[in-house]
Design an enzyme around this catalytic site. Sequence first.
Site, short mmCIF file in Angstrom:
data_model
loop_
_atom_site.label_atom_id
_atom_site.label_comp_id
_atom_site.label_asym_id
_atom_site.label_seq_id
_atom_site.Cartn_x
_atom_site.Cartn_y
_atom_site.Cartn_z
N LYS A 36 -9.95 -6.88 7.87
CA LYS A 36 -10.69 -7.08 9.48
C LYS A 36 -10.60 -6.26 10.49
CE LYS A 36 -6.53 -9.52 12.39
NZ LYS A 36 -6.21 -9.15 13.28
N HIS A 90 0.99 -1.10 0.12
CA HIS A 90 -0.13 0.33 -0.24
C HIS A 90 0.57 1.36 -0.56
CE1 HIS A 90 -3.60 -3.00 0.39
NE2 HIS A 90 -4.56 -1.42 0.74
#
Lengths: 176, 280
Positions: A104, A39
Amino acid sequence: MSEIKQIKLPLDSTMINGLQAGDIVHLSGTVYTGRDAAHKRMCEYLANGKALPINLQGEVIYYAGPCPPKPGEPIGSVGPTTASRMDAYSPQLIEAGLVAMIGKGARNESVVEAIKRHQGIYFAAIGGVAALMGKCVKSAEVIAFEDLGTEAIRRLIVENLPVIVAIDSSGNNLYQ
Amino acid sequence: MRQIHIDSIRQLVADLCIEANTSLSQDVYQCLGSCMQSETSSLGKNILQTIIANADLAKKELRPMCQDTGQTVIFVQIGQDVQVVGGLLEDAINAGIREGYQRGYLRNSVVKSPFERVNTNDNTPGVIHYDIIAGDRLLITVSPKGFGSENMSQLKMLKPSDGLEGVKQFILQVVKDAGSNPCPPIIVGVGIGGTMEKAAILSKQALLKPLDKINEDPFLASLEAELLEKVNALEIGPAGFGGRTTALGVNINTYPTHIAGLPVAVNIGCHANRHVDGQL
């Protein structure tokens, strides 16, 4: 409990709008793995006006760093990692075309806003159930940032990957 | 003096690394089962069921139950009548980690430097704690620690005047702050007393205590029960989607401390609370 919804990837806007926070979904099709280091690098590419190694238009990123595969298998155990670590990067990637994320845990306001603005979606997978999720992966291939090892971007073909809609395209948030 | 060769240490550590990552300890497994019966949220029940199915699959097929096979934390208790021969104990332990992570197809998650962040590609070095004990045995506990839960852990140097209430508030605040991130249902390891680093180690050791064994100290036993009740009342629930099963247990260790201090460390463990013991 709601019925399991079967979704074939890629997602289109009708599918996305038909999903609501709390829905249990099985995803089948292509997803890309990518986590912290990937990322960071993708956002550096965007900041420098450099083309990304994958076309994010309409795609799904699964925040996951898999275990190595046993011989003859496509991948090892592969469960979701904590999504909030990607909060700093997700709005830029959503802006660049990404529509869905699998991870999550809760997301921050700027991610929820970006999801709403661009009609995206955030799926939560159950943290820790990586052996089961690994069995849903039919093929895996490193396609970018190979030097990052487990953090490299992989293209996975998944079948019935179990997830829950945590933040839907209207911004309804199951964590609240 | 009993001699133990480093080859047997390396081999034991390697085997324990694989076992710890693929086989959930029986106390946690049973606790998940009883929580599934009592969980009121249907989504929560479904998630607990999936967690149990994952543990079953991992054990049956020798797969890591979680992809985060952790930084390998190792507690070594070495009898003072033991002589390690053939090389250095620490090298043997790290060689064991290297072998276990490769042989077990476990993920390498350790980077060389906190800043440069280049993977060591063999999950070494482990984080190793040594204790010298009486006798001529070498006891080794391997406890791989994933960082979903480790990142949610905190330590605070409270003042003596903060007292028991301050301790309770801090523990609950840490669990609240952790929320959905550390893969609930969690296990809450608490270390109270000693110095800063002692409290931290006590909290990690608290995660190794069996969930089905009541604390021998009646005061701590009732504090653990009270905190478990309060943590579950937060309704974070399985995977953070609500429900009563937020934690499987709260385990507390204490140690004498200084007149001026009250260190409290809270180490959060995920439901895949992995640890196995071995001895030579």
